[in-house]
Design an enzyme around this catalytic site. Structure first.
Site, short mmCIF file in Angstrom:
data_model
loop_
_atom_site.label_atom_id
_atom_site.label_comp_id
_atom_site.label_asym_id
_atom_site.label_seq_id
_atom_site.Cartn_x
_atom_site.Cartn_y
_atom_site.Cartn_z
N ASP A 7 32.93 -28.89 1.88
CA ASP A 7 32.86 -29.91 0.90
C ASP A 7 34.70 -30.12 0.72
O ASP A 7 35.37 -29.18 1.21
CB ASP A 7 32.50 -29.36 -0.61
CG ASP A 7 32.82 -30.54 -1.58
OD1 ASP A 7 32.54 -31.84 -0.88
OD2 ASP A 7 32.53 -30.38 -2.64
N ARG B 33 32.48 -21.94 -1.17
CA ARG B 33 32.51 -23.30 -1.36
C ARG B 33 33.96 -23.92 -1.57
O ARG B 33 34.64 -23.46 -2.48
CB ARG B 33 31.96 -23.79 -2.70
CG ARG B 33 32.05 -25.43 -2.73
CD ARG B 33 30.82 -26.43 -3.91
NE ARG B 33 30.99 -27.54 -3.62
CZ ARG B 33 30.15 -28.35 -4.04
NH1 ARG B 33 29.02 -28.10 -4.48
NH2 ARG B 33 30.27 -29.68 -3.81
N ASN C 89 23.10 -37.10 -0.66
CA ASN C 89 24.36 -37.77 -0.19
C ASN C 89 23.76 -39.09 0.38
O ASN C 89 24.68 -40.03 0.86
CB ASN C 89 24.88 -36.92 1.04
CG ASN C 89 25.60 -35.76 0.61
OD1 ASN C 89 25.70 -34.69 1.34
ND2 ASN C 89 26.31 -35.95 -0.44
N THR D 287 20.01 -34.03 0.10
CA THR D 287 19.24 -35.04 -0.11
C THR D 287 19.84 -36.15 -0.80
O THR D 287 19.33 -37.16 -1.31
CB THR D 287 17.95 -34.54 -0.67
OG1 THR D 287 18.31 -33.67 -1.70
CG2 THR D 287 17.16 -33.83 0.28
N TRP E 166 40.27 -34.75 1.96
CA TRP E 166 41.34 -34.58 2.88
C TRP E 166 41.91 -35.95 3.59
O TRP E 166 43.21 -36.02 3.73
CB TRP E 166 40.71 -33.58 3.98
CG TRP E 166 41.54 -33.23 4.93
CD1 TRP E 166 42.30 -31.96 5.06
CD2 TRP E 166 41.93 -33.80 6.07
NE1 TRP E 166 43.07 -31.86 6.22
CE2 TRP E 166 42.69 -33.06 6.82
CE3 TRP E 166 41.57 -35.01 6.73
CZ2 TRP E 166 43.36 -33.30 8.37
CZ3 TRP E 166 41.87 -35.25 7.98
CH2 TRP E 166 42.90 -34.84 8.56
N ARG F 99 37.50 -42.10 4.78
CA ARG F 99 36.68 -40.85 4.71
C ARG F 99 36.27 -40.32 5.84
O ARG F 99 36.14 -38.95 6.00
CB ARG F 99 35.65 -41.10 3.38
CG ARG F 99 35.98 -41.33 2.13
CD ARG F 99 34.87 -41.75 1.19
NE ARG F 99 34.14 -40.67 1.13
CZ ARG F 99 34.24 -39.45 0.45
NH1 ARG F 99 35.17 -39.51 -0.47
NH2 ARG F 99 33.16 -38.56 0.47
N ILE G 110 26.85 -25.83 -7.00
CA ILE G 110 25.95 -25.48 -6.02
C ILE G 110 25.24 -26.52 -5.37
O ILE G 110 24.71 -26.64 -4.19
CB ILE G 110 24.82 -24.20 -6.44
CG1 ILE G 110 24.25 -23.69 -5.33
CG2 ILE G 110 23.73 -24.67 -7.41
CD1 ILE G 110 23.45 -22.27 -5.64
C1 IPE Z 1 27.62 -30.87 -1.20
O1 IPE Z 1 28.67 -31.62 -1.40
C2 IPE Z 1 26.75 -31.02 -0.15
C3 IPE Z 1 27.55 -31.09 1.38
C4 IPE Z 1 28.56 -30.48 1.41
C5 IPE Z 1 26.79 -31.23 2.42
P1 IPE Z 1 28.80 -33.13 -2.44
O2 IPE Z 1 30.18 -33.47 -2.04
O3 IPE Z 1 27.79 -33.94 -1.96
O4 IPE Z 1 28.60 -32.56 -3.84
P2 IPE Z 1 28.89 -32.93 -5.14
O5 IPE Z 1 28.35 -34.42 -5.08
O6 IPE Z 1 30.45 -32.99 -5.33
O7 IPE Z 1 28.29 -32.23 -6.07
C1 IPE Z 2 31.83 -32.96 2.30
O1 IPE Z 2 32.90 -33.56 2.03
C2 IPE Z 2 30.73 -33.66 3.74
C3 IPE Z 2 29.70 -33.95 3.04
C4 IPE Z 2 29.01 -34.04 1.80
C5 IPE Z 2 28.80 -34.74 4.06
P1 IPE Z 2 32.83 -34.94 1.13
O2 IPE Z 2 32.74 -36.14 1.82
O3 IPE Z 2 32.00 -34.42 -0.21
O4 IPE Z 2 34.33 -34.83 0.49
P2 IPE Z 2 34.80 -35.19 -0.99
O5 IPE Z 2 34.09 -33.89 -1.73
O6 IPE Z 2 34.65 -36.50 -1.19
O7 IPE Z 2 35.99 -34.83 -0.82
MG MG Z 3 32.10 -33.56 -1.82
#
Ligand code: IPE
Ligand code: IPE
Ligand code: MG
Length: 242
Positions: free
Chosen positions: A20, A190, A68, A66, A25, A33, A197
């Site tokens: 995550d 994490r 995302n 699921t 970043w 992104r 989680i």
């Molecule tokens: C969890 O990250 C899923 C993955 C890293 C693949 P998210 O960015 O989707 O989680 P939330 O929305 O902050 O809980």
């Molecule tokens: C994790 O990084 C990658 C996926 C969930 C696919 P994020 O895209 O969730 O990054 P943040 O949380 O927005 O910084």
């Molecule tokens: Mg994230």
């Protein structure tokens, strides 16, 4: 190889990582992104090599949940293009490291092109069953979805008269999860500062040790992973005992 003072005789057998922080970043650098996702994929390679090289047996990486799918379509498309590209270039990703690869999650909604590639990699990697390293990639994975899938399959067994109600136990149920046959994770990491989680390995993490870091995934280094393992090695796991 630098093992950063990890005790190699007391390694977690299975490490799970919620990758995550890619978006943040990129944002910090004024980049889209997707640039963060590219950087995150590079880091996946670095961390996977480190785990393999120090002797971790099972590594599970959460790449797409699921939930995302709720993201903007162009980000979802970019992520799946990235998965396809990286898998296509799997040899470059793993070098000569021999890993059994498993994809955890519901493959049905994925493109046929990607599903075929995933199946091909899973099949080809079976020749490494004796190699001792399993690399699990969770794509379109959701733990609630997984538990419901297992419940439906077990109900089907009962309906067909293959099992009695009394036969339903942890072992039988676990055999219907995407992680069948794998040990539960010992350590779940994490990065990115979030302490939740997010629907990852709910059943499997009943006695997992959690480690959180504020560092964003693209910057999460092998040294930081080693620090997580060292912290894990200091913990006293009681499993409800004394
Ligand atoms: C969890 O990250 C899923 C993955 C890293 C693949 P998210 O960015 O989707 O989680 P939330 O929305 O902050 O809980
Ligand atoms: C994790 O990084 C990658 C996926 C969930 C696919 P994020 O895209 O969730 O990054 P943040 O949380 O927005 O910084
Ligand atoms: Mg994230």
């Amino acid at each position: 190889m630098n093992t950063y003072n990890v005790d190699l005789n007391n390694l977690p057998k299975h490490i799970a990582i919620i990758m995550d922080g890619n978006g943040r970043w990129a944002k910090q650098r004024g980049l889209p992104r997707t640039a963060g996702h590219f950087k995150g994929a590079d880091n996946l390679k670095r961390i996977t090599h480190f785990c393999y090289d120090i002797g971790i047996k099972t590594l599970t990486l959460y790449a797409f949940s699921t939930e995302n799918w709720k993201r903007p379509q162009d980000e979802v498309d970019a992520l799946f293009n990235l998965f396809y590209e990286k898998l296509q270039d799997y040899k470059a990703l793993m070098g000569d490291r021999k890993a059994v690869v498993r994809f955890l999650g519901d493959k049905k909604p994925l493109s046929e092109k990607l599903r075929n590639k995933m199946r091909e990699i899973e099949r080809d990697s079976l020749k490494y069953l004796d190699g001792g390293f399993t690399f699990n990639f969770a794509i379109n994975y959701g733990s609630r979805d997984e538990i419901l899938k297992a419940t439906r399959e077990v109900a089907e067994l009962y309906k067909n008269g293959d099992i009695d109600i009394e036969d339903i136990n942890e072992k039988l149920f676990s055999n219907h999860l995407y992680t069948y046959g794998l040990p539960d994770p010992d350590l779940m990491i994490r990065p990115s500062g979030e302490q939740r989680i997010s629907n990852f390995l709910l059943w499997q993490s009943a006695y997992t040790e959690f480690y959180y870091s504020n560092v964003l995934w693209p910057d999460f280094s092998p040294k930081m992973l080693a620090d997580a393992i060292i912290e894990y090695q200091k913990r006293n796991r009681r499993y409800g005992g004394v």
